[in-house]
Design a protein around this motif. Structure first.
Motif, PDB file in Angstrom:
ATOM      1  N   ILE A 233     -31.704 -88.632  -6.837  1.00  0.00           N
ATOM      2  CA  ILE A 233     -30.867 -87.457  -6.578  1.00  0.00           C
ATOM      3  C   ILE A 233     -29.962 -87.166  -7.771  1.00  0.00           C
ATOM      4  N   VAL A 234     -29.348 -88.205  -8.324  1.00  0.00           N
ATOM      5  CA  VAL A 234     -28.475 -88.026  -9.492  1.00  0.00           C
ATOM      6  C   VAL A 234     -29.265 -87.450 -10.669  1.00  0.00           C
ATOM      7  N   LYS A 235     -30.497 -87.910 -10.841  1.00  0.00           N
ATOM      8  CA  LYS A 235     -31.324 -87.438 -11.953  1.00  0.00           C
ATOM      9  C   LYS A 235     -31.627 -85.946 -11.870  1.00  0.00           C
ATOM     10  N   LEU A 236     -31.642 -85.395 -10.649  1.00  0.00           N
ATOM     11  CA  LEU A 236     -31.965 -83.977 -10.496  1.00  0.00           C
ATOM     12  C   LEU A 236     -30.997 -83.081 -11.265  1.00  0.00           C
ATOM     13  N   PHE A 237     -29.736 -83.492 -11.370  1.00  0.00           N
ATOM     14  CA  PHE A 237     -28.727 -82.648 -11.993  1.00  0.00           C
ATOM     15  C   PHE A 237     -28.821 -82.639 -13.515  1.00  0.00           C
ATOM     16  N   SER A 238     -29.661 -83.498 -14.078  1.00  0.00           N
ATOM     17  CA  SER A 238     -29.927 -83.451 -15.519  1.00  0.00           C
ATOM     18  C   SER A 238     -31.380 -83.095 -15.808  1.00  0.00           C
ATOM     19  N   ASN A 239     -32.121 -82.734 -14.764  1.00  0.00           N
ATOM     20  CA  ASN A 239     -33.529 -82.359 -14.907  1.00  0.00           C
ATOM     21  C   ASN A 239     -33.599 -80.914 -15.410  1.00  0.00           C
ATOM     22  N   TRP A 240     -34.160 -80.708 -16.592  1.00  0.00           N
ATOM     23  CA  TRP A 240     -34.149 -79.372 -17.202  1.00  0.00           C
ATOM     24  C   TRP A 240     -34.905 -78.351 -16.352  1.00  0.00           C
ATOM     25  N   LYS A 241     -35.889 -78.812 -15.596  1.00  0.00           N
ATOM     26  CA  LYS A 241     -36.617 -77.885 -14.727  1.00  0.00           C
ATOM     27  C   LYS A 241     -35.700 -77.338 -13.636  1.00  0.00           C
ATOM     28  N   MET A 242     -34.897 -78.218 -13.048  1.00  0.00           N
ATOM     29  CA  MET A 242     -33.972 -77.778 -12.004  1.00  0.00           C
ATOM     30  C   MET A 242     -32.862 -76.906 -12.584  1.00  0.00           C
ATOM     31  N   LEU A 243     -32.444 -77.208 -13.813  1.00  0.00           N
ATOM     32  CA  LEU A 243     -31.390 -76.401 -14.433  1.00  0.00           C
ATOM     33  C   LEU A 243     -31.870 -74.968 -14.681  1.00  0.00           C
ATOM     34  N   LEU A 244     -33.140 -74.803 -15.049  1.00  0.00           N
ATOM     35  CA  LEU A 244     -33.682 -73.460 -15.244  1.00  0.00           C
ATOM     36  C   LEU A 244     -33.760 -72.698 -13.925  1.00  0.00           C
ATOM     37  N   MET A 245     -33.829 -73.434 -12.823  1.00  0.00           N
ATOM     38  CA  MET A 245     -33.913 -72.793 -11.510  1.00  0.00           C
ATOM     39  C   MET A 245     -32.553 -72.485 -10.900  1.00  0.00           C
ATOM     40  N   LEU A 246     -31.479 -72.892 -11.549  1.00  0.00           N
ATOM     41  CA  LEU A 246     -30.140 -72.731 -10.965  1.00  0.00           C
ATOM     42  C   LEU A 246     -29.808 -71.280 -10.581  1.00  0.00           C
ATOM     43  N   PRO A 247     -29.962 -70.301 -11.473  1.00  0.00           N
ATOM     44  CA  PRO A 247     -29.612 -68.924 -11.071  1.00  0.00           C
ATOM     45  C   PRO A 247     -30.440 -68.419  -9.890  1.00  0.00           C
ATOM     46  N   ALA A 248     -31.744 -68.714  -9.888  1.00  0.00           N
ATOM     47  CA  ALA A 248     -32.589 -68.283  -8.769  1.00  0.00           C
ATOM     48  C   ALA A 248     -32.164 -68.962  -7.480  1.00  0.00           C
ATOM     49  N   SER A 249     -31.827 -70.238  -7.573  1.00  0.00           N
ATOM     50  CA  SER A 249     -31.388 -70.982  -6.385  1.00  0.00           C
ATOM     51  C   SER A 249     -30.083 -70.399  -5.845  1.00  0.00           C
ATOM     52  N   TRP A 250     -29.140 -70.127  -6.728  1.00  0.00           N
ATOM     53  CA  TRP A 250     -27.836 -69.596  -6.314  1.00  0.00           C
ATOM     54  C   TRP A 250     -27.974 -68.196  -5.718  1.00  0.00           C
ATOM     55  N   ALA A 251     -28.844 -67.383  -6.327  1.00  0.00           N
ATOM     56  CA  ALA A 251     -28.961 -65.982  -5.910  1.00  0.00           C
ATOM     57  C   ALA A 251     -29.691 -65.818  -4.585  1.00  0.00           C
TER      58      ALA A 251
END
Length: 466
Positions: A233-251
């Protein structure tokens, strides 16, 4: 980590239609759970204010809900990996009728304490449910049919919103004049559906027992432990794939507050709100089927299909938000005194088409994001974490959105924020597809762990090839 093998020989029995242990039937069952629980919840929320004339209690309850959801969503993948799908989804589904019962209570006592507490409890349950749903929907289907299975799920799930929209429309049909809160019988009807949904969760199979048509297991999972899940779970917050998905996830849930409270909730009579929800969730069925077909069948290359999907959703989204801007400019201050009824013909047509289009865009946007998530991996353990991360960030955005509305942020500002968030998402999803999604013109070939025999009869080395 879990181990995955494709160790069952092809057999004609696996091609039988409606096989209970097929990915198709299992995704269908998850769709029925969501039809009865979040589908009905969406229908109630779509009326604006949880069916109440004063939306304050619902806004505060939803803030508690999505704040808890933002935490439980990220933990939901761990719960799925530790408890399995059946127990995870059953416990989660039971929190939905509790939430609706709080508004039945509020109809008589006007105390916000119960709705807010129930909202927090539902936030925990929703995090578990959607992480489990995401893992199943993205890992059980074969790679070349993930868009179709996402469409199947989204259609069944949103049919719940359609039926749920008919409930308040029918039970409040004769209450044409002005605005009002829904009746007790409306809340009771929603609760009955939700309890049935919890019972459906009890017959869902674990990944290891789900067999695809070629005779292979959807996933053979060795369930994880708390320490492993905490680290992952901690690793997810430094996973570049998840970071690219942040705006889509938030929106992806941020716009619900604006659409439900400030379009459907402000412009229409009570019975028309229910009818609009039928159209909104019906539009979702159309949108998910359309984008699912494009993502599976439009081009041979999976990456090109994804990029084409992003382009289509971006074009449709720009047009719809442009229409929303034109509508919003008619009531900048948020006041709309002459409520629209569905029998008013031409006056009703424009706002109705806009609200229908919002539902269409929601399904296309979220189906696209789920398809991208499913393209990043092929096993339920990893995808349960990815789905949990997506739902966690999505819910954090929704919690903020409900408070933005509670604090009377200008409606034009809310619309612009929603439009900007979705627009930023498109190029980032395109980059994710370019950098992380491989083209697979033949089925994925997954080697067995060391010492085991794969589907071709070879001794596994523990390495995976694509």
């Amino acid at each position: 980590m879990a181990s995955f093998t494709q160790d069952k020989p092809q057999n004609a029995q696996f091609h039988k239609p409606w096989r209970f242990n097929s990915p198709f039937v299992q995704v269908l069952l998850v769709g029925l759970v969501c039809f009865c629980c979040p589908g009905m919840f969406n229908a109630l929320s779509g009326m604006g204010g949880g069916g109440q004339l004063d939306p304050t209690a619902a806004s505060n309850a939803n803030t508690a809900l999505y704040a808890a959801f933002s935490i439980s969503g990220i933990l939901g993948g761990a719960a799925f990996n530790l408890l399995g799908p059946r127990l995870t989804l059953f416990l989660a589904a039971l929190t939905y009728p509790l939430y609706v019962s709080s508004f039945l209570y509020y109809n008589h006592h006007k105390s916000q304490i119960f709705p807010i507490i129930a909202g927090g409890v539902l936030g925990v349950g929703a995090g578990l449910l959607w992480a489990g749903q995401g893992a199943i929907m993205t890992s059980y289907p074969p790679q070349d049919r993930k868009g179709s299975y996402i469409s199947l799920f989204w259609t069944i799930f949103n049919l719940g919103g359609v039926i749920g929209g008919l409930i308040p429309f029918t039970l409040n049909y004769h209450r044409r004049s002005g605005a009002a809160s829904v009746t007790d019988s409306t809340y009771i009807a929603f609760m009955c559906f939700m309890v049935i949904g919890a019972l459906f969760a009890l017959i869902i199979l674990p990944p290891s027992k789900v067999i695809r048509n070629d005779g292979t297991s959807a996933s053979r999972v060795i369930y994880s432990d708390v320490r492993t899940e905490s680290i992952e779970i901690v690793k997810l917050f430094s996973n570049w794939k998840m970071l690219l998905m942040l705006p889509a996830s938030w929106a992806s849930n941020f716009f619900y507050t604006y659409q439900f409270n400030n379009v459907n909730g402000k412009l229409f009579t009570l019975r028309t709100k229910g009818l609009n929800n039928v159209a909104y969730w019906g539009a979702q069925m159309v949108g998910s089927l359309g984008i699912g077909y494009l993502l599976d069948f439009s081009f041979t290359s999976r990456r090109v299909r994804g990029l084409f999907g992003v382009a289509i959703v971006a074009a449709v989204g720009t047009a719809i938000w442009g229409g929303g801007l034109a509508n919003q400019l008619r009531y900048k201050d948020g006041e709309w005194t002459d409520l629209i009824d569905f029998k008013e013909g031409g006056r009703y047509a424009g706002p109705f088409v806009l609200y229908f289009s919002y539902g269409l865009l929601d399904a296309m946007f979220q189906s696209l994001v789920y398809w991208v998530i499913g393209a990043l991996a092929d096993d339920s353990e990893i995808l349960s974490r990815y789905s949990g991360f997506y739902k966690s960030i999505q819910s954090a955005g929704a919690a903020v959105a409900w408070q933005v509305d509670t604090h009377h942020t200008p409606l034009l500002t809310q619309l612009i924020i929603n439009w900007v968030l979705t627009t930023i998402s498109y190029p980032l999803l395109a980059l994710l597809l370019i950098w992380a999604v491989k083209d697979e013109k033949t089925p994925v070939e997954i080697a067995a762990p060391a010492g085991e025999i794969d589907i071709q009869g070879n001794i596994g080395s523990g390495k995976t090839s694509v």
